[in-house]
Design a protein around this motif. Sequence first.
Motif, PDB file in Angstrom:
ATOM      1  N   ALA A   1     -20.176 -52.084  -6.488  1.00  0.00           N
ATOM      2  CA  ALA A   1     -21.381 -51.667  -6.992  1.00  0.00           C
ATOM      3  C   ALA A   1     -22.212 -53.179  -8.285  1.00  0.00           C
ATOM      4  CB  ALA A   1     -20.808 -50.891  -8.078  1.00  0.00           C
ATOM      5  N   ILE A   2     -21.936 -53.849  -8.564  1.00  0.00           N
ATOM      6  CA  ILE A   2     -22.649 -54.894  -8.742  1.00  0.00           C
ATOM      7  C   ILE A   2     -23.346 -55.675  -8.074  1.00  0.00           C
ATOM      8  CG2 ILE A   2     -22.374 -57.274  -9.886  1.00  0.00           C
ATOM      9  CD1 ILE A   2     -22.324 -55.480 -12.379  1.00  0.00           C
ATOM     10  N   SER A   3     -22.760 -55.852  -5.989  1.00  0.00           N
ATOM     11  CA  SER A   3     -23.221 -56.521  -5.708  1.00  0.00           C
ATOM     12  C   SER A   3     -24.754 -55.015  -5.253  1.00  0.00           C
ATOM     13  CB  SER A   3     -22.392 -56.739  -4.566  1.00  0.00           C
ATOM     14  OG  SER A   3     -23.194 -57.039  -3.503  1.00  0.00           O
ATOM     15  N   GLN A   4     -24.312 -54.101  -4.517  1.00  0.00           N
ATOM     16  CA  GLN A   4     -25.069 -53.111  -4.785  1.00  0.00           C
ATOM     17  C   GLN A   4     -26.550 -52.862  -5.397  1.00  0.00           C
ATOM     18  OE1 GLN A   4     -25.622 -51.082  -1.721  1.00  0.00           O
ATOM     19  NE2 GLN A   4     -23.856 -52.622  -1.049  1.00  0.00           N
ATOM     20  N   GLN A   5     -26.049 -53.232  -7.086  1.00  0.00           N
ATOM     21  CA  GLN A   5     -27.170 -53.224  -7.736  1.00  0.00           C
ATOM     22  C   GLN A   5     -28.021 -54.228  -7.483  1.00  0.00           C
ATOM     23  OE1 GLN A   5     -27.538 -50.736 -11.365  1.00  0.00           O
ATOM     24  NE2 GLN A   5     -26.632 -49.900  -9.916  1.00  0.00           N
ATOM     25  N   ILE A   6     -27.633 -55.438  -7.471  1.00  0.00           N
ATOM     26  CA  ILE A   6     -28.868 -56.940  -7.717  1.00  0.00           C
ATOM     27  C   ILE A   6     -29.472 -56.754  -5.627  1.00  0.00           C
ATOM     28  CG2 ILE A   6     -28.193 -59.410  -6.780  1.00  0.00           C
ATOM     29  CD1 ILE A   6     -27.989 -58.384  -9.444  1.00  0.00           C
ATOM     30  N   LYS A   7     -28.711 -56.171  -5.022  1.00  0.00           N
ATOM     31  CA  LYS A   7     -29.519 -55.574  -3.400  1.00  0.00           C
ATOM     32  C   LYS A   7     -30.092 -54.618  -3.679  1.00  0.00           C
ATOM     33  CE  LYS A   7     -28.486 -54.053   1.612  1.00  0.00           C
ATOM     34  NZ  LYS A   7     -27.096 -53.763   2.031  1.00  0.00           N
ATOM     35  N   LEU A   8     -30.300 -53.947  -4.445  1.00  0.00           N
ATOM     36  CA  LEU A   8     -31.466 -52.846  -4.849  1.00  0.00           C
ATOM     37  C   LEU A   8     -32.747 -53.073  -5.551  1.00  0.00           C
ATOM     38  CD1 LEU A   8     -32.608 -49.874  -4.758  1.00  0.00           C
ATOM     39  CD2 LEU A   8     -31.122 -49.370  -6.566  1.00  0.00           C
ATOM     40  N   LEU A   9     -31.792 -54.143  -6.370  1.00  0.00           N
ATOM     41  CA  LEU A   9     -33.221 -55.141  -7.243  1.00  0.00           C
ATOM     42  C   LEU A   9     -34.035 -56.009  -6.602  1.00  0.00           C
ATOM     43  CD1 LEU A   9     -34.738 -55.799  -9.945  1.00  0.00           C
ATOM     44  CD2 LEU A   9     -32.433 -57.280 -10.636  1.00  0.00           C
ATOM     45  N   GLU A  10     -33.376 -56.859  -5.647  1.00  0.00           N
ATOM     46  CA  GLU A  10     -34.068 -57.389  -4.744  1.00  0.00           C
ATOM     47  C   GLU A  10     -35.059 -56.601  -3.625  1.00  0.00           C
ATOM     48  OE1 GLU A  10     -31.492 -61.688  -5.124  1.00  0.00           O
ATOM     49  OE2 GLU A  10     -30.854 -60.601  -3.276  1.00  0.00           O
TER      50      GLU A  10
ATOM     51  N   ARG B   1     -17.868 -60.873  -9.630  1.00  0.00           N
ATOM     52  CA  ARG B   1     -16.234 -60.460 -10.753  1.00  0.00           C
ATOM     53  C   ARG B   1     -16.459 -60.444 -11.972  1.00  0.00           C
ATOM     54  NH1 ARG B   1     -13.207 -58.498  -7.124  1.00  0.00           N
ATOM     55  NH2 ARG B   1     -13.336 -59.216  -4.419  1.00  0.00           N
ATOM     56  N   ALA B   2     -16.934 -61.208 -12.671  1.00  0.00           N
ATOM     57  CA  ALA B   2     -17.039 -61.740 -14.123  1.00  0.00           C
ATOM     58  C   ALA B   2     -18.383 -60.070 -14.623  1.00  0.00           C
ATOM     59  CB  ALA B   2     -16.974 -63.169 -14.338  1.00  0.00           C
ATOM     60  N   ALA B   3     -19.124 -60.702 -14.094  1.00  0.00           N
ATOM     61  CA  ALA B   3     -20.338 -59.685 -14.091  1.00  0.00           C
ATOM     62  C   ALA B   3     -19.669 -58.059 -14.570  1.00  0.00           C
ATOM     63  CB  ALA B   3     -21.758 -59.979 -13.292  1.00  0.00           C
ATOM     64  N   ALA B   4     -18.888 -57.463 -13.510  1.00  0.00           N
ATOM     65  CA  ALA B   4     -18.752 -56.616 -12.737  1.00  0.00           C
ATOM     66  C   ALA B   4     -17.166 -56.046 -14.220  1.00  0.00           C
ATOM     67  CB  ALA B   4     -17.900 -55.981 -11.569  1.00  0.00           C
ATOM     68  N   ASP B   5     -16.690 -56.543 -14.396  1.00  0.00           N
ATOM     69  CA  ASP B   5     -15.744 -56.952 -15.653  1.00  0.00           C
ATOM     70  C   ASP B   5     -16.008 -56.414 -16.650  1.00  0.00           C
ATOM     71  OD1 ASP B   5     -13.306 -57.011 -13.767  1.00  0.00           O
ATOM     72  OD2 ASP B   5     -13.207 -59.172 -14.054  1.00  0.00           O
ATOM     73  N   GLU B   6     -17.493 -57.279 -17.087  1.00  0.00           N
ATOM     74  CA  GLU B   6     -18.400 -57.335 -18.177  1.00  0.00           C
ATOM     75  C   GLU B   6     -18.377 -56.299 -18.963  1.00  0.00           C
ATOM     76  OE1 GLU B   6     -22.671 -58.715 -19.825  1.00  0.00           O
ATOM     77  OE2 GLU B   6     -21.176 -60.665 -19.296  1.00  0.00           O
ATOM     78  N   LEU B   7     -19.466 -55.384 -17.191  1.00  0.00           N
ATOM     79  CA  LEU B   7     -19.803 -54.198 -17.246  1.00  0.00           C
ATOM     80  C   LEU B   7     -19.488 -52.767 -17.134  1.00  0.00           C
ATOM     81  CD1 LEU B   7     -23.363 -54.712 -15.478  1.00  0.00           C
ATOM     82  CD2 LEU B   7     -22.688 -55.097 -18.263  1.00  0.00           C
ATOM     83  N   HIS B   8     -17.719 -53.017 -16.938  1.00  0.00           N
ATOM     84  CA  HIS B   8     -16.594 -51.856 -16.450  1.00  0.00           C
ATOM     85  C   HIS B   8     -16.694 -51.117 -15.237  1.00  0.00           C
ATOM     86  CE1 HIS B   8     -14.834 -52.324 -20.549  1.00  0.00           C
ATOM     87  NE2 HIS B   8     -15.973 -52.687 -20.922  1.00  0.00           N
TER      88      HIS B   8
END
Length: 332
Positions: A38-47, A26-33
């Motif tokens: 969306a953040i969770s999906q980005q990490i999942k795609l990367l892994e 959540r903190a990462a999501a707030d930082e990147l707006h």
Amino acid sequence: MLTSMARLPLQTLPAFRAVARTLNLRAAADELHLTHSAISQQIKLLEEQIGFTLFDRRGRRVVLNAAGAALLRAVEPALDGLDDGLRAAAATSCTAETRLRITLLSSFAQRWLLPRMARWRERHPQIGLELHTSQHLVDLQREGFHAALRQGLGHWRGLDAVCLTDSPLIVIGSPQAAQRLRAAIASRGAAALADEPLLGSTPMWQRWFEINGVRTRVNPVASFSDAGLMLQATEQNLGLGLAREILAADALREGRLVRLSPVAMRNEEADAYWLAFPSNLADWPPLQALRAWLFDELAISQRELEAAAQPAGTTGAASATSTRLRPARLAR
């Protein structure tokens, strides 16, 4: 196993860096707006693309594992470099009117810079100045500033700094105070000021009296977080001030303040004013123009100080010391 850079989804790396820094989706999501999803999906795609995990999931928490730490060490400086490059490109991009974003102390802005802004505009009509005043150090690159006008020793991490002027502390008063104290200063020297209402820092006043050989217990009637307010209070005859000579220069020239002693005091930890800026902007023409203009204006202030009226009396054997413009020198 990862065999090609083609399998590394570069668009996911900012999200990876943000999660690795905060260890909180959540903190990462707030930082990147972005949204948590969306953040969770980005990490999942990367892994999925690289074929191994970068974080260990512990309930709602994420913890960077050894593989994630190794990737962060490689990714973080590269992304930071791209961020810096983008900011530098934006700063030097050609627009109808270039704008210089500067952070500085409110006292320097109000008492010295603003009265000279018309001359800046006449000299550089194509370069606008955007001023931000703050009592705290600002991260220039992260906050999008091109330069800072600061006091200190000239050493700020990641910045180049050019010394503009070394301004001492001087004792000043209103014209009414100068008239009232003239005879007492002439006969008693610095001791004549010990019983007066004083404005400003107790330690600085204590040191000033010690330099003049006066033993007294200093108890200023008011102290200020901003030197501009203290100068205004001095002009209104609320007490005597101990102020940076450069900040009082215009008021001394115009007769709104009078210097009461030839003795000037330096604070080696905070005397000098500096122009600080990211090294990648050192050759940027608008910043070079600002630097040259500041030196020219400070030279004018120097001449005006030298032409100002002499002190109201003599308070010791020390000779008068005026603002000295140091040779342009660079600190990194």
